[in-house]
Scaffold this motif. Sequence first.
Motif, PDB file in Angstrom:
ATOM      1  N   VAL A  34       0.845  -1.199   0.000  1.00 34.64           N
ATOM      2  CA  VAL A  34       0.000   0.000   0.000  1.00 34.64           C
ATOM      3  C   VAL A  34       0.878   1.246   0.000  1.00 34.64           C
ATOM      4  N   ARG A  35       1.907   1.249   0.837  1.00 35.70           N
ATOM      5  CA  ARG A  35       2.830   2.395   0.885  1.00 35.70           C
ATOM      6  C   ARG A  35       3.510   2.613  -0.465  1.00 35.70           C
ATOM      7  N   GLU A  36       3.820   1.523  -1.145  1.00 32.50           N
ATOM      8  CA  GLU A  36       4.427   1.635  -2.467  1.00 32.50           C
ATOM      9  C   GLU A  36       3.463   2.308  -3.437  1.00 32.50           C
ATOM     10  N   GLY A  37       2.174   1.957  -3.337  1.00 31.65           N
ATOM     11  CA  GLY A  37       1.164   2.612  -4.170  1.00 31.65           C
ATOM     12  C   GLY A  37       1.086   4.097  -3.894  1.00 31.65           C
ATOM     13  N   PHE A  38       1.248   4.476  -2.617  1.00 28.16           N
ATOM     14  CA  PHE A  38       1.231   5.897  -2.260  1.00 28.16           C
ATOM     15  C   PHE A  38       2.375   6.645  -2.957  1.00 28.16           C
ATOM     16  N   THR A  39       3.547   6.017  -3.015  1.00 26.99           N
ATOM     17  CA  THR A  39       4.688   6.682  -3.652  1.00 26.99           C
ATOM     18  C   THR A  39       4.461   6.873  -5.147  1.00 26.99           C
ATOM     19  N   GLN A  40       3.642   6.004  -5.749  1.00 24.79           N
ATOM     20  CA  GLN A  40       3.320   6.128  -7.173  1.00 24.79           C
ATOM     21  C   GLN A  40       2.200   7.140  -7.416  1.00 24.79           C
ATOM     22  N   GLU A  41       1.639   7.665  -6.317  1.00 23.70           N
ATOM     23  CA  GLU A  41       0.568   8.664  -6.390  1.00 23.70           C
ATOM     24  C   GLU A  41      -0.636   8.148  -7.168  1.00 23.70           C
ATOM     25  N   LYS A  42      -0.964   6.872  -6.915  1.00 24.32           N
ATOM     26  CA  LYS A  42      -2.147   6.270  -7.514  1.00 24.32           C
ATOM     27  C   LYS A  42      -3.125   5.878  -6.406  1.00 24.32           C
ATOM     28  N   PRO A  43      -4.437   5.878  -6.692  1.00 22.41           N
ATOM     29  CA  PRO A  43      -5.372   5.273  -5.740  1.00 22.41           C
ATOM     30  C   PRO A  43      -5.002   3.807  -5.518  1.00 22.41           C
ATOM     31  N   VAL A  44      -5.069   3.348  -4.278  1.00 22.63           N
ATOM     32  CA  VAL A  44      -4.721   1.967  -3.948  1.00 22.63           C
ATOM     33  C   VAL A  44      -6.000   1.158  -3.763  1.00 22.63           C
ATOM     34  N   LEU A  45      -6.109   0.038  -4.480  1.00 22.90           N
ATOM     35  CA  LEU A  45      -7.224  -0.884  -4.307  1.00 22.90           C
ATOM     36  C   LEU A  45      -6.729  -2.064  -3.479  1.00 22.90           C
ATOM     37  N   LEU A  46      -7.227  -2.161  -2.234  1.00 26.76           N
ATOM     38  CA  LEU A  46      -6.844  -3.248  -1.342  1.00 26.76           C
ATOM     39  C   LEU A  46      -7.882  -4.361  -1.448  1.00 26.76           C
ATOM     40  N   HIS A  47      -7.516  -5.424  -2.171  1.00 27.35           N
ATOM     41  CA  HIS A  47      -8.409  -6.571  -2.361  1.00 27.35           C
ATOM     42  C   HIS A  47      -8.045  -7.619  -1.317  1.00 27.35           C
ATOM     43  N   GLY A  48      -8.767  -7.629  -0.220  1.00 27.41           N
ATOM     44  CA  GLY A  48      -8.496  -8.573   0.861  1.00 27.41           C
ATOM     45  C   GLY A  48      -9.714  -9.417   1.154  1.00 27.41           C
ATOM     46  N   VAL A  49      -9.551 -10.745   1.225  1.00 30.74           N
ATOM     47  CA  VAL A  49     -10.697 -11.618   1.480  1.00 30.74           C
ATOM     48  C   VAL A  49     -11.307 -11.288   2.837  1.00 30.74           C
ATOM     49  N   THR A  50     -12.521 -11.745   3.076  1.00 34.71           N
ATOM     50  CA  THR A  50     -13.182 -11.486   4.352  1.00 34.71           C
ATOM     51  C   THR A  50     -12.332 -12.037   5.493  1.00 34.71           C
ATOM     52  N   ALA A  51     -12.253 -11.278   6.585  1.00 28.99           N
ATOM     53  CA  ALA A  51     -11.494 -11.651   7.793  1.00 28.99           C
ATOM     54  C   ALA A  51      -9.998 -11.712   7.544  1.00 28.99           C
ATOM     55  N   SER A  52      -9.506 -10.975   6.540  1.00 26.97           N
ATOM     56  CA  SER A  52      -8.062 -10.951   6.284  1.00 26.97           C
ATOM     57  C   SER A  52      -7.349  -9.895   7.117  1.00 26.97           C
ATOM     58  N   GLY A  53      -8.112  -9.027   7.791  1.00 22.86           N
ATOM     59  CA  GLY A  53      -7.499  -8.023   8.654  1.00 22.86           C
ATOM     60  C   GLY A  53      -7.215  -6.707   7.958  1.00 22.86           C
ATOM     61  N   LYS A  54      -8.098  -6.301   7.058  1.00 30.43           N
ATOM     62  CA  LYS A  54      -7.909  -5.012   6.371  1.00 30.43           C
ATOM     63  C   LYS A  54      -7.970  -3.850   7.359  1.00 30.43           C
ATOM     64  N   THR A  55      -8.849  -3.958   8.369  1.00 30.36           N
ATOM     65  CA  THR A  55      -9.002  -2.861   9.334  1.00 30.36           C
ATOM     66  C   THR A  55      -7.710  -2.594  10.080  1.00 30.36           C
ATOM     67  N   GLU A  56      -6.958  -3.644  10.419  1.00 33.32           N
ATOM     68  CA  GLU A  56      -5.682  -3.463  11.116  1.00 33.32           C
ATOM     69  C   GLU A  56      -4.693  -2.683  10.250  1.00 33.32           C
ATOM     70  N   ILE A  57      -4.735  -2.941   8.943  1.00 39.27           N
ATOM     71  CA  ILE A  57      -3.875  -2.178   8.022  1.00 39.27           C
ATOM     72  C   ILE A  57      -4.313  -0.720   7.996  1.00 39.27           C
ATOM     73  N   TYR A  58      -5.627  -0.491   7.951  1.00 38.37           N
ATOM     74  CA  TYR A  58      -6.143   0.884   7.983  1.00 38.37           C
ATOM     75  C   TYR A  58      -5.653   1.613   9.237  1.00 38.37           C
ATOM     76  N   ILE A  59      -5.672   0.920  10.381  1.00 38.83           N
ATOM     77  CA  ILE A  59      -5.278   1.543  11.649  1.00 38.83           C
ATOM     78  C   ILE A  59      -3.822   2.015  11.582  1.00 38.83           C
ATOM     79  N   HIS A  60      -2.941   1.192  11.009  1.00 40.55           N
ATOM     80  CA  HIS A  60      -1.539   1.599  10.851  1.00 40.55           C
ATOM     81  C   HIS A  60      -1.433   2.834   9.970  1.00 40.55           C
ATOM     82  N   LEU A  61      -2.171   2.846   8.859  1.00 39.61           N
ATOM     83  CA  LEU A  61      -2.116   3.986   7.951  1.00 39.61           C
ATOM     84  C   LEU A  61      -2.659   5.251   8.603  1.00 39.61           C
ATOM     85  N   ILE A  62      -3.721   5.100   9.398  1.00 43.19           N
ATOM     86  CA  ILE A  62      -4.299   6.250  10.104  1.00 43.19           C
ATOM     87  C   ILE A  62      -3.296   6.819  11.097  1.00 43.19           C
ATOM     88  N   LYS A  63      -2.632   5.946  11.841  1.00 44.28           N
ATOM     89  CA  LYS A  63      -1.634   6.417  12.819  1.00 44.28           C
ATOM     90  C   LYS A  63      -0.520   7.197  12.128  1.00 44.28           C
TER      91      LYS A  63
END
Length: 809
Positions: A285-314
């Motif tokens: 995701v951070r690599e996508g940010f450096t490319q200045e593109k919208p990032v599409l996070l395709h994560g299966v159910t219960a893969s822990g996407k929210t935990e990744i969001y929390i790191h990015l928010i911090k």
Amino acid sequence: MQVAEVVLPLPLDKLFHYFIPKDWVGTVRPGVRVLVQFGARKEYAAVVSRVLETEEQLELKPILNVLDEHPVILEHQLLQWSWMSSYYMAPIGDVMNAALPPGLKLSSQSIVVLNPEVLPDEVQLSDALFSLYESLRNNQKLSLDEVRGILGVKNPMPVVQNALEQGWAILEEELKKVSKAKRRKFLRLTAESLANLDASFDKTVRSKKQTAALLALVNECGAKNSFVDRKAFEKKYSIAATQSRALITKGIIEEIEEVDGTTAAAAPQTEIHLSSFQQEALEAVREGFTQEKPVLLHGVTASGKTEIYIHLIKEALAKHKRVLYLLPEIALTTQLINRLRIHFTVAVSHSRFSSAERLAAWRESVQNDQPLLIIGARSALFMPLPDLGLIIVDEEHESSFKQYEPSPRYHARDTAVWISAQHGCPIVLGSATPSLDSYFNAQKGRYHLVSLFERFHTAPLPELVVVDMLGAKQRKEVVGNFSVELVDEMRGVLNKGESIILFQNRRGFSTYQQCQTCGHVEGCTRCDISLTYHKGPQKLKCHYCGYTVPPVMKCSACGGESVLHHGFGTEQIAEEAAALFPKARVKRMDLDTTRGKHAFGNLIQSVENGEVDILVGTQMVTKGLDFDRVGLVGIMSADNLLSYPDFRANERAFQIIEQVAGRTGRRSSRGKVVIQSLNPRHAIIQLALNHDYQGMVGKEIAVRQEFAYPPFVRLITVTLKHKDQKLLMRGAEAFAKSLHSKIGERFLGPEFAPIARLKNLYQMQIIVKVDKGSLGSKIRERIKKAHQETLLTPEFNRIRVLFDVDPNS
């Protein structure tokens, strides 16, 4: 001379110009509200978009007053309004109305009333405010003209604005919302207390009541140390408020105050530990940010996407930036807000706020430069967002992100992508089943794709099986609407102490009543749609206009007495489930059972506390809910999902099946999903059985390309409405002829809408297809020109016209 170009809160597709008197030169600037006269006598609070210099002496009306010392609408918001108005073909006044809280939209027609929830400090009121307060106490409500006479001033708006901001006065249209905006207090153990419970109990050793209160709270908060409603907790355990206060004073427990979801207290910083797969996804995701593109996070159910969001928010907050977290429906975010509260102070943009609270939140966002996490549904896009550092669009595939009524008919996800480009801030679109539009953009390199296909816990993706209901009925292996296979699976899961979710995407008891003699279906008198039977209130109801009648015993067409119910909804499924398993605790989650302000939250808490064995619900149960005990999901009729006359039907059916399947087996054991269908060999069902998202994408993309549908073209739906069917048909044909002369054969129609009559208005539609490579702005201009040439003429100017750019269907 200086001229102010202003936006008026009216459905008008143009800006207006007013002369700036010398006394206000320099004070009037973009983002400030000014009082202007529009028409013969009406006055409105307009927003200045630009200040122009001209040497010509133009005959313009003067600005009557300046309502703000500093801008209340920021520059980026004015740019956003202009873009949304242009792209979504909406009057800019409609965009302004959608964006601003009521307290910033005063007009001479506004009615001011007292807020029954707030009492002012009369000693602190100025003479003008005290006169207004006394008059409201005596007169109940006042128009702005009446306030002008009472105060003896030419412009009463600054005084009224002050009263609105203090909260003791509100606009009459907001009065109904006041009773819904209640403050609630929540308790839980402090982090220090949780880490050393023995020491906490030592602090209460001299008070048996405090010890009992602490013990009860430990039990109520559970292993996750969840917040509990203070009032409900004290009532349940007969605990005096003084005991709770004592524990707060000693630092053993903490209290937060909430106004419909807005947390007023800071939250502790808690560490989140990622799995190796999550860490890899975070780096991608951070690599996508450096490319200045919208990032599409395709994560299966219960893969822990929210935990990744929390790191990015911090990370964003650490840079002193703001974060916007968009969710499809704010009513369905109870769990997520509670999870995020553990890490952040959360501000929720909520439609149930009172006028004063929405106005205060708006001004706080404009004036406060502190980092902040704002969570909200689509309307949160309109908030002032200075120093925006990150946008997260969770469940980006959800159709709820699209606004339809009233105008502007915008898509929050697509608008968020535009905002991220304007602010130069990163954006993450997350989903277990991304929309074809977003996934296609990722395939073409416009978005940066990040995949997360490993679940956070050890359990694999759930097992899906399909039951042939046609064969089961022929073999008489059904009980009501349940197959024998589903009943057996339910019995086994309940015996293990686990819970069940039953999904049926229709509420009510039965979908329609039909005469067995003549075949007549009881329908709505205002809409061309059948009436749904609701057994609880004993009513037939139209889900589009709200029309209700008692259930019929005789056919209204032929008088026949053989009238039967057909189809089934959540109400019938819940009744049958309770009959099959009398000892099971059965609850429903649909619009009928979650209308109360806290009904949804209370139901979620009951499920989390293990107080519900079988949960029957509509699409509400598919949207991001996280329950530990769910061992089985039953999809009662997959055919309902696949039978819509919509080019997105297959995509949505797959998404719903995958999403509802993802509610099971979210911890250590593998869950199971039983799909009931009359057509078990349907391609989408077979793809869902194997969790084959790529297969679904390949199949649907090929069909869309062949027939020229999104993502290969953009659609613009033009809907024409009128009570006179023949006049409507003539107007639609005239519009189509004019449109053909301007854009050729790039459209379908006119044809009657799928529901030809709605709320006593007939509806016809034209669907324009815009090539991705062409200039969409020019096509939109030509559509508007055709509209002006035909539908604004005296013969057809009473036909209502709606433009829907990028419609959901």
